[in-house]
Design a protein around this motif. Structure first.
Motif, PDB file in Angstrom:
ATOM      1  N   LEU B  81       0.908  -1.489  -0.385  1.00  0.00           N
ATOM      2  CA  LEU B  81      -0.044   0.065  -0.347  1.00  0.00           C
ATOM      3  C   LEU B  81       0.960   1.395  -0.193  1.00  0.00           C
ATOM      4  N   ARG B  82       2.144   1.256   1.208  1.00  0.00           N
ATOM      5  CA  ARG B  82       2.428   2.558   1.255  1.00  0.00           C
ATOM      6  C   ARG B  82       3.343   2.806  -0.005  1.00  0.00           C
ATOM      7  N   ARG B  83       4.061   1.794  -0.820  1.00  0.00           N
ATOM      8  CA  ARG B  83       4.479   2.055  -2.544  1.00  0.00           C
ATOM      9  C   ARG B  83       4.010   2.507  -3.444  1.00  0.00           C
ATOM     10  N   ARG B  84       2.327   1.640  -3.341  1.00  0.00           N
ATOM     11  CA  ARG B  84       1.268   2.414  -4.592  1.00  0.00           C
ATOM     12  C   ARG B  84       0.749   3.128  -4.458  1.00  0.00           C
ATOM     13  N   GLN B  85       0.931   3.998  -3.713  1.00  0.00           N
ATOM     14  CA  GLN B  85      -0.174   4.903  -3.436  1.00  0.00           C
ATOM     15  C   GLN B  85      -0.132   6.043  -3.856  1.00  0.00           C
ATOM     16  N   HIS B  86      -0.834   7.391  -3.485  1.00  0.00           N
ATOM     17  CA  HIS B  86      -0.198   8.703  -4.019  1.00  0.00           C
ATOM     18  C   HIS B  86      -0.795   9.684  -3.676  1.00  0.00           C
ATOM     19  N   THR B  87      -1.986   9.210  -2.881  1.00  0.00           N
ATOM     20  CA  THR B  87      -2.431  10.579  -1.850  1.00  0.00           C
ATOM     21  C   THR B  87      -2.231  10.880  -0.619  1.00  0.00           C
ATOM     22  N   LEU B  88      -1.090  10.084  -0.528  1.00  0.00           N
ATOM     23  CA  LEU B  88      -0.241  10.967   1.125  1.00  0.00           C
ATOM     24  C   LEU B  88       0.944  11.123   0.570  1.00  0.00           C
ATOM     25  N   SER B  89       1.290  12.200   1.321  1.00  0.00           N
ATOM     26  CA  SER B  89       2.572  11.827   1.655  1.00  0.00           C
ATOM     27  C   SER B  89       3.896  10.516   2.041  1.00  0.00           C
ATOM     28  N   GLY B  90       3.641  10.381   2.541  1.00  0.00           N
ATOM     29  CA  GLY B  90       3.881   9.419   3.713  1.00  0.00           C
ATOM     30  C   GLY B  90       3.114   8.223   4.343  1.00  0.00           C
ATOM     31  N   MET B  91       3.812   6.968   4.909  1.00  0.00           N
ATOM     32  CA  MET B  91       3.033   6.846   6.169  1.00  0.00           C
ATOM     33  C   MET B  91       4.070   5.751   6.583  1.00  0.00           C
ATOM     34  N   PHE B  92       3.041   5.293   7.632  1.00  0.00           N
ATOM     35  CA  PHE B  92       4.237   4.637   8.424  1.00  0.00           C
ATOM     36  C   PHE B  92       3.159   4.079   9.840  1.00  0.00           C
ATOM     37  N   ALA B  93       4.403   2.857   9.798  1.00  0.00           N
ATOM     38  CA  ALA B  93       3.315   1.691  11.238  1.00  0.00           C
ATOM     39  C   ALA B  93       3.929   1.754  12.403  1.00  0.00           C
ATOM     40  N   VAL B  94       3.174   1.481  13.694  1.00  0.00           N
ATOM     41  CA  VAL B  94       3.778   1.290  14.499  1.00  0.00           C
ATOM     42  C   VAL B  94       2.966   0.208  15.815  1.00  0.00           C
ATOM     43  N   SER B  95       4.337  -0.164  16.082  1.00  0.00           N
ATOM     44  CA  SER B  95       3.988  -0.754  16.773  1.00  0.00           C
ATOM     45  C   SER B  95       4.714  -1.105  18.277  1.00  0.00           C
ATOM     46  N   GLY B  96       3.391  -1.018  19.390  1.00  0.00           N
ATOM     47  CA  GLY B  96       4.050  -0.157  21.364  1.00  0.00           C
ATOM     48  C   GLY B  96       4.843  -1.563  21.086  1.00  0.00           C
ATOM     49  N   ALA B  97       6.470  -1.024  22.556  1.00  0.00           N
ATOM     50  CA  ALA B  97       6.075  -1.902  22.726  1.00  0.00           C
ATOM     51  C   ALA B  97       6.196  -1.025  24.604  1.00  0.00           C
ATOM     52  N   PRO B  98       6.208  -1.218  25.136  1.00  0.00           N
ATOM     53  CA  PRO B  98       5.674  -0.256  26.778  1.00  0.00           C
ATOM     54  C   PRO B  98       6.701  -1.170  27.424  1.00  0.00           C
ATOM     55  N   PHE B  99       6.891  -2.221  27.198  1.00  0.00           N
ATOM     56  CA  PHE B  99       8.011  -3.280  28.465  1.00  0.00           C
ATOM     57  C   PHE B  99       8.865  -3.687  27.100  1.00  0.00           C
ATOM     58  N   LEU B 100       9.865  -2.745  26.916  1.00  0.00           N
ATOM     59  CA  LEU B 100      10.961  -2.664  25.624  1.00  0.00           C
ATOM     60  C   LEU B 100      12.711  -3.143  26.474  1.00  0.00           C
ATOM     61  N   LYS B 101      12.601  -4.393  25.947  1.00  0.00           N
ATOM     62  CA  LYS B 101      13.898  -4.876  26.619  1.00  0.00           C
ATOM     63  C   LYS B 101      15.534  -3.985  26.524  1.00  0.00           C
ATOM     64  N   VAL B 102      16.049  -3.138  27.627  1.00  0.00           N
ATOM     65  CA  VAL B 102      17.210  -1.911  26.949  1.00  0.00           C
ATOM     66  C   VAL B 102      18.216  -2.285  27.813  1.00  0.00           C
ATOM     67  N   THR B 103      19.081  -2.565  27.364  1.00  0.00           N
ATOM     68  CA  THR B 103      20.688  -2.263  28.100  1.00  0.00           C
ATOM     69  C   THR B 103      20.600  -1.604  27.926  1.00  0.00           C
ATOM     70  N   LEU B 104      21.764  -0.604  28.412  1.00  0.00           N
ATOM     71  CA  LEU B 104      22.546   1.033  28.323  1.00  0.00           C
ATOM     72  C   LEU B 104      23.547   0.565  27.991  1.00  0.00           C
ATOM     73  N   ALA B 105      25.051   1.438  27.756  1.00  0.00           N
ATOM     74  CA  ALA B 105      25.950   1.212  28.039  1.00  0.00           C
ATOM     75  C   ALA B 105      26.621   1.212  28.924  1.00  0.00           C
TER      76      ALA B 105
END
Lengths: 241, 835
Positions: B81-105
């Motif tokens: 859809l994102r590749r073929r459409q013309h009426t939107l200047s851009g599209m994005f998808a979001v997948s929330g991760a309220p508990f994202l495992k992160v190890t800081l340096a």
């Protein structure tokens, strides 16, 4: 129209007094009043402003209690009754006619007249019958459905008289009944009261106007809370005080 | 101007002269205006405030629908859809991760951050510029390790930059490990931008494609997006975009491979699909979906309270103003026109409203955080930005204006009219009556009617909660501590079966953990489970009966450790539960609930039956049923019927656990919670605790919205009732004062004090009866509006209506009792006193 002098008086006051207490002042409104009113009497209580006329009337009407002394109504001491007992006697034995008529604005003429019987717990049919008769008696039967505000002052006072009569009380207490009326209407009301008296009603009327006091059989003069004089008229309405 | 100033000065003097009246009026209005402003502040923050991005009105949400119902968008279709459409200047998808495992340096170990996995175009579509470094771009969409990939890039929020890095500019270029991927911080998001959903502040954004399993990205059957958004091209309308995207969506779906027959899924007909577009100015729709309805109901409740408060003050103004008729008559006699009197009286009402408004805004400032906290419904990660903006002030001003109009203008017009008559010197020969009181009575009845609405609503919700609290869940939630955990150990690719040695290691680890937890002081029983109770999971699998392979009815499934049933307090009806001997290598065993036994095996005993999961690699490995548990609730106490369920022994199929349950001795929860977390951390650093709660809280959480509304409806209903009672008291007290002489006459004519008492009380009851008649449709409407939150009680429940009527009558009786007592105590001598 008085009953036999040997019959017990309808009202008997003995050494009655009334004192009003305020923070610093003790006012003797009535002092040492002795009074008897026989059934069928027409008594006027006269005197200048502040002499105790209304205080006496309120005690006679069980609206207030004496500070001291005896008050017998129909042979029964009533000076120490509680509120409910006094209300019951007021309702059955006493009819009030007020200077300001005191008709209740929201009630029709008929309902105003019917009111004392309502408080008596009387059945509706009997109330209706007696109220209509009372209104006829004062010539106001045709205005039963009107509101007080639709009547003239004289008519309102006639309704107030009908209300006082409807319970067939032992005595009618009238407090300056013509005080708010012009002379023509005042005379008409006084004539109505005379008619009632002729037909057997006992009336006690407070007035400061000697002209109206003359309508009564007896006039009791008060001054500073004491009875200072009493006149008995030979023929009501013609005596001179 | 001079006249206005004079009116204002006089209004101040009048209000200061009656401090009691002024205090009651200002407080009434302040409560109404404050409650409205506070509720609107939260509603504004949750539903109305646009994202702090460029031209938020041009943002659109893409909401796929199938046959008019919400549908899911798989990544390959999104990409196409994102590749073929013309009426939107851009599209994005979001997948929330309220508990994202992160190890800081430099950190000792991993931690959970609030993360968001987004398309590389996320920031450019939103039109944001970085505070520092750069933001994500479409180049970051290249999957790590593939040609063109520069590695995993991460953007941190401005708030996180301050909190974690004290605004150190050298943060750009630092590395951090997100899940199992090495990422580099490439920039800091602009200040004020905390994410695409109100209430959910994000710490770190990482490219969705970098962090998502390639097999999942290519899947045509697994969805993982929280939402998809786009920005309209200049000149393009939402209608044009919707038409184009729907057309493309259908074309792409038509080219999709049909699902394999074994899946049992019906093929999707392209014509059934539609790409519905909605405004994306406020961000993703999760918050409106969750809070929209409760917030709208709360707004309605506080609106009613505002109306009652305002009517109350109007009534008090009317009652009090009547005592000023002589003064106003004198002014009339001195030449004041009606307009001038209206202006003066309205100035007093307006001043009261202004004071109420000021105090109300202050109360709103104090109360909004508490209200917002209540509306978080127990979600500790949810935090709305409730700072007041222009809209909030506009609502506060509108509420104050409404109060000024009702409490100022209405009594002013009414009183000025009365004054003209009084000024004409009409002699009063009749006494008392209710002339001129009709309006105040109508207003009191209106207050009572509105109160009935709130009291009925509270009653319906109370009965709902009583019904729910009377439900037997089928287990014993009291004294059960729950640890929401995730086994964050690196996993194989999506869909891959764990190798046997890994399973064995995991089984051993879980056994060790269970033993250590069981040995903690205060712990009576400990268990581990794949899913657990009331965790919101709703996973169904087909079951294959070894003796009768078809049909393959669906059942809920869970993998639990041996002490699970004892820990949560489930009741075994037949056979046995799991025990220590049920391990990998021993015959595979399962326990089923009554519903499964009944539906699958009819009247026959389920013990000894063999059931396999209709799942790859499991179809020919049946479990033998060894026990039947009593039916219990699974996710919601209001479930109308228990669904079939099968539990399997965790050691025999060691799936990654998500829940640890501990039955603890009363009073030991806090200490056990701490020790349990230490035990898990020491056993395996990859076993991370997201949150600690109790099974009771978990169960209660399913009725959080109902309890919130019950609390608010009860609180505001009580306030409304109090205000209405004050109004009734004021009206009757004034009426008694006004009718003192009439009452004196009645007493002189023989009415007993008790008769007068009843007469005044009867007036209150007449008003209540009138209010009930008028308020009944309102109350029924309120019940209908609440129907989604009711359980076991009809919106038009007669008992609740009768109860609400009784509460109203009781409140009215209490409010009327003091004036009634005063009336009964009137001295009949007043009848002899002249005007």
């Amino acid at each position: 129209m008085s009953t036999s002098p040997t019959a017990p008086p309808l009202i008997r006051l003995e050494n009655l007094s009334k004192v009003f207490y305020t923070d610093e002042v003790e006012t003797h409104a009535l002092a040492g009043i002795h009074l008897e009113i026989q059934k069928g009497d027409y008594v006027a209580i006269a005197g200048p402003s502040g002499c105790g006329k209304s205080t006496l009337l309120s005690i006679l009407g069980l609206l207030d209690s004496p500070t001291d002394g005896l008050y017998q109504l129909n042979g029964n001491a009533v000076q120490d009754l509680d509120l409910a007992q006094r209300a019951r006697i007021r309702n059955r034995e006493i009819g009030f006619i007020f200077q300001s008529f005191n008709l209740i604005g929201d009630l029709t003429v008929f309902e105003n007249v019917e009111l004392p019987l309502t408080y008596r717990g009387m059945r509706s049919a009997e109330r209706r019958d007696r109220s209509q008769k009372a209104l006829e008696r004062v010539g106001m039967g045709h205005r039963a459905k009107h509101l007080p505000s639709q009547l003239s002052g004289g008519q309102q006072q006639r309704v107030a008289v009908a209300r006082a009569l409807v319970g067939e009380p032992s005595i009618l207490l009238a407090d300056e009944p013509t005080g708010n009326l012009d002379s023509r209407n005042g005379d008409a009301v006084m004539e109505l009261m005379r008619d009632l008296h002729r037909n057997g009603s006992t009336i006690c009327m407070v007035t400061h106007d000697p002209r109206f006091a003359r309508h009564a059989d007896r006039t009791i003069h008060l001054f500073d809370g004491r009875v200072v004089d009493e006149n008995v008229e030979a023929a009501a309405g013609v005596g001179v005080v | 101007m001079n006249g206005w100033a004079q009116d204002l000065r006089y209004a101040f003097r009048v209000l200061l002269k009656s401090p009691g009246f002024t205090a009651v009026a200002v407080l009434s209005l302040a409560l109404g205006i404050g409650a409205t402003t506070a509720a609107f502040s939260v509603l504004n923050a949750a539903l109305l405030r646009p994202l702090p991005v460029a031209e938020p009105r041009r943002l659109v949400l893409l909401l796929p629908e199938r046959r008019g119902e919400r549908y899911i968008l798989f990544n390959p279709i999104f990409e196409e859809l994102r590749r073929r459409q013309h009426t939107l200047s851009g599209m994005f998808a979001v997948s929330g991760a309220p508990f994202l495992k992160v190890t800081l340096a430099g950190a000792a170990g991993p931690t959970y951050l609030r993360g968001s996995l987004v398309s590389g175009s996320y920031f450019s579509v939103l039109g944001l510029a970085p505070s520092l470094g750069r933001l994500l771009s479409e180049h970051d969409d290249a999957i790590a390790g593939t040609p063109g990939s520069a590695g995993c890039a991460a953007v941190i929020s401005h708030r996180f930059w301050i909190r974690q890095f004290q605004q150190d500019p050298a943060v750009v270029g630092r590395s951090l490990r997100v899940r199992d991927a090495e990422c580099t911080i490439v920039g800091v998001a602009p200040a004020g931008f905390d994410g695409d959903q109100a209430g959910h502040s994000i710490d770190v954004w990482v490219p969705l494609r970098s962090l998502t399993d390639p097999k999942l990205l290519a899947s045509h059957g697994m969805a993982f997006f929280d939402g998809v958004m786009g920005r309209l091209r200049p000149g393009a309308t939402m209608g044009q975009a919707e038409a184009e995207l729907t057309s493309l969506y259908r074309q792409i779906q038509a080219a999709e491979p049909a699902p394999p027959p074994s899946s049992g899924a019906a093929p999707v007909r392209p014509d059934d699909l539609r790409m519905h577009l909605a405004s994306g100015a406020q961000g993703l729709h999760a918050v409106p979906r969750r809070l929209g309805e409760p917030l709208r109901i709360v707004m309605a409740i506080v609106g009613v309270v505002l109306l009652i408060a305002t009517v109350n003050v109007a009534n008090l103004m009317l009652a009090r103003g009547a005592a000023r008729i002589p003064e106003l008559a004198t002014r009339t006699a001195l030449g004041a026109g009606r307009g001038r009197l209206v202006r003066q009286l309205a100035t007093e009402g307006g001043l009261l409203a202004a004071l109420g408004g000021l105090l109300g805004v202050e109360l709103a400032y104090l109360g909004t955080p508490a209200l917002a906290s209540l509306l978080s419904l127990g979600d500790t990660t949810f935090s709305l930005d409730i700072a007041a903006d222009g809209r909030v002030f506009a609502v506060a001003i509108a509420a104050t204006t409404l109060a000024a109009l009702l409490a100022g203008i209405l009594p002013a017009v009414r009183l000025s009219g009365t004054t003209l008559q009084a000024g004409m010197g009409v002699q009063q020969r009749v006494t008392g009556g209710r002339h001129g009181q009709r309006l105040t009575r109508v207003l009191v009845a209106a207050q009572l009617s509105l109160s009935l609405l709130l009291v009925t609503s509270a009653g319906l919700l109370l009965r709902t909660m009583v019904r729910i609290s009377g439900i037997d869940p089928g287990f014993r939630p009291a004294h059960v501590l729950l640890l929401d955990v995730r086994d964050e150990a690196p996993s194989g690719s999506f869909g891959a079966v764990d190798p046997p040695e890994q399973k064995a290691r995991r089984a051993a680890l879980y056994r060790t953990i269970e033993e250590r937890l069981s040995a903690l002081p205060g712990v009576e029983s400990a268990s581990l489970s794949w899913l657990g109770l009331f965790g919101g999971s709703n996973l169904w699998l087909g079951l294959i009966d070894a003796d009768q392979p078809d049909p393959r009815p669906l059942a809920r499934v869970d993998y639990v450790s041996s002490r699970y049933f004892d820990t949560v307090g489930m009741q075994l009806l037949r056979g046995r539960g799991f025990n220590e001997s049920d391990r990998e290598g021993t015959p595979r065993v399962a326990v089923v609930n009554e519903a499964l036994a009944r539906e699958r095996f009819g009247g026959r005993d389920a013990i000894g039956r063999r059931l396999a999961l209709d799942y790859r690699g499991e179809q020919d490995r049946p479990f033998t049923v060894v026990g039947v548990m009593r039916d219990s609730k699974y996710n919601d106490l209001r479930e109308d019927q228990t669904r079939p369920m099968m539990w399997m022994a965790l050691p025999q199929a060691p799936f990654r656990i998500t829940s640890v349950a501990l039955r603890v001795a009363p009073g030991a929860s806090a200490a056990v919670a701490r020790q349990a977390q230490e035990t898990l951390a020491s056993a395996n650093a990859e076993l991370m605790v997201r949150r600690v709660t109790t099974l009771s809280a978990q169960v209660r959480g399913t009725t959080a919205r109902e309890r919130l509304l019950l609390g608010l409806a009860s609180g505001f209903g009580g306030l409304a009732l109090l205000l209405a009672a004050v109004g009734l008291y004021g009206t009757l007290a004034y009426a008694v004062t006004r009718r003192t002489r009439e009452i004196g006459v009645r007493l002189a004519l023989g009415a007993r004090p008790a008769t007068v008492l009843r007469m005044v009380l009867a007036e209150a009851w007449v008003l209540v009866a009138g209010a009930f008649v008028v308020g009944l449709p309102l109350a029924l409407g309120g019940g209908y509006a609440l129907r989604a939150f009711l359980f076991g009680v009809e919106p038009q429940d007669l008992m609740t209506l009768a109860g609400a009527g009784a509460v109203l009558a009781l409140a009215a009786t209490l409010a009327a009792y003091i004036p009634a007592r005063r009336a009964a105590a009137v001295d009949p001598m007043t009848a002899l006193r002249y005007e």
